[in-house]
Design an enzyme around this catalytic site. Structure first.
Site, PDB file in Angstrom:
ATOM      1  N   SER A 222     -34.842  -5.986 -37.902  1.00 31.45           N
ATOM      2  CA  SER A 222     -33.883  -6.918 -38.495  1.00 31.45           C
ATOM      3  C   SER A 222     -33.372  -6.345 -39.804  1.00 31.45           C
ATOM      4  O   SER A 222     -34.061  -5.553 -40.464  1.00 31.45           O
ATOM      5  CB  SER A 222     -34.534  -8.281 -38.745  1.00 31.45           C
ATOM      6  OG  SER A 222     -33.720  -9.104 -39.562  1.00 31.45           O
ATOM      7  N   TYR A 235     -41.580 -12.763 -42.430  1.00 31.64           N
ATOM      8  CA  TYR A 235     -40.697 -12.212 -41.396  1.00 31.64           C
ATOM      9  C   TYR A 235     -40.134 -10.869 -41.843  1.00 31.64           C
ATOM     10  O   TYR A 235     -40.159  -9.892 -41.085  1.00 31.64           O
ATOM     11  CB  TYR A 235     -39.562 -13.200 -41.122  1.00 31.64           C
ATOM     12  CG  TYR A 235     -38.589 -12.756 -40.055  1.00 31.64           C
ATOM     13  CD1 TYR A 235     -38.876 -12.947 -38.708  1.00 31.64           C
ATOM     14  CD2 TYR A 235     -37.379 -12.149 -40.393  1.00 31.64           C
ATOM     15  CE1 TYR A 235     -37.991 -12.546 -37.723  1.00 31.64           C
ATOM     16  CE2 TYR A 235     -36.485 -11.743 -39.414  1.00 31.64           C
ATOM     17  CZ  TYR A 235     -36.793 -11.945 -38.080  1.00 31.64           C
ATOM     18  OH  TYR A 235     -35.910 -11.534 -37.107  1.00 31.64           O
TER      19      TYR A 235
END
Length: 379
Positions: A222, A235
């Site tokens: 990501s 995350y």
């Protein structure tokens, strides 16, 4: 979130006018040596001499562009030990066995169904079954964060289907909490699903790829793995680990296992319109959406399939703004803060409520009829 899952519905492709489309047009015109080449040629045949600025300036620009694209092409060729004269043989899709983790929803589901249309044997590993009509998708219930389950499923797959040739590590989860609000269970789940699961699947499926000297590992990271933001600390850290993992894996395959034919592709996407981030608060203004567009799952799925078809090790940044993420740490602090502000990065998770990947000890607050119906449906 099934009740509000827009990505699985048709969407107006041509209405999504954004910076990515502009860049694509420029790449094929003003940034294309082939296109620019005809400008000095046109002026020359109009009677201008070679030393005229209208001839030599665009000619010099064309040479500079050609050098840039050559270096970019050669860098990719060098990374993949390719030949200057011959490209790789076309991929035989019918001979592939592709494993997709987290393949029962979102991008994973779309990738699995799209690959199945190509007459590929697709193995979906997920804790929930995939709903599909494709006969060549085989589902195995597996929590990829647990080595014992991955090991058992691996043996079953090899016995029933054969050794997988392509692994797409796609499973993920997000908590969306401030650091001090994260429980030990939250952090454990994030790293087990987002990071440890990759080590588990590599440990299971990579040995045969190394033995055969061929295969492909797709790693879904990501943009937050390159530039952290508020309320995504766990995350972002788990996705940053995947970037480092991909780098180390590439060098181990090249230098220690003597298996450069096992390709590795790292995806670094921005926000994707999937259930996982459906409760995030992204600005809806036209200017914001133009420069920082959200990705439709079909765009990511197409990029994944294109990367497999290319048979090259590479890093894929998407959408266009994600290409600048690696340089954010090198910016002066005031410019970095400006980038955080203009992208709204530190406020998108404000009021976020987790939808996908909920554990048994977590509950979704049924504050609306939609949420109530979703909660009952998931139960």
């Amino acid at each position: 979130m099934e009740a509000r899952e827009q990505p699985m519905e048709p969407y107006p492709l041509w209405d999504d006018f954004n910076i990515d489309i502009v860049v694509k047009v420029f790449a094929h015109t003003a940034l294309s040596p082939f296109f620019v080449f005809f400008i000095p040629v046109f002026y020359f045949f109009q009677g201008f001499r070679l030393e005229a600025p209208r001839v030599w300036m665009p000619a010099a620009y064309c040479v500079a562009l050609s050098l840039f694209w050559f270096l970019k092409w050669y860098s990719r060729l060098y990374r993949n030990q390719g030949s200057l004269l011959f490209g790789p043989a076309p991929l035989d899709w019918g001979e592939q066995i592709i494993v997709v983790t987290g393949g029962s929803s979102g991008v994973g589901e779309l990738v699995a169904n799209t690959l199945a249309v190509r007459n590929v044997t697709v193995v979906v590993l997920d804790v929930k079954p995939i709903v599909t009509e494709n006969y060549n998708i085989v589902y195995y219930k597996c929590d990829v964060s647990k080595w014992e389950e991955v090991e058992a499923v691996h043996k079953q797959i090899v016995e029933e289907l054969g050794h997988p040739t392509i692994l797409i590590n796609n499973a993920g989860v997000v908590q969306g909490k401030l650091i001090l609000d994260l429980t030990p269970e939250d952090v454990k789940q994030t790293f087990e699903v987002n990071t440890i699961a990759h080590f588990n699947t590599l440990r299971a499926f990579l040995p045969n790829m190394i033995k055969e000297k061929t295969g492909h590992i797709i790693t879904m990271s990501s943009v937050l793995g390159l530039a952290g933001a508020a309320q995504v600390s766990d995350y972002a850290a788990s996705k940053a680990a995947l970037i480092a993992l991909n780098d180390s894996l590439r060098y181990e395959l090249d230098k220690h296992y003597a298996a450069p034919g096992v390709r590795t592709t790292l995806f670094v996407p921005g926000h994707i319109l999937t259930p996982m981030f459906s409760r995030a608060n992204y600005p809806s203004g036209r200017l914001y959406q133009f420069f920082f567009p959200s990705l439709h799952p079909v765009e990511v799925a197409k990029a994944v399939i294109r990367a497999i078809d290319d048979q090259h090790s590479q890093t894929v940044y998407m959408p266009f703004f994600a290409n600048f993420a690696p340089f954010l740490r090198s910016l002066p602090s005031f410019l970095r803060d400006f980038a955080q502000w203009v992208t709204h990065a530190d406020y998108t998770m404000k009021g976020f409520e987790k939808v996908s990947g909920r554990r048994a000890d977590e509950q979704l607050t049924p504050s609306s009829p939609t949420e109530k119906s979703l909660d009952s449906k998931e139960k």
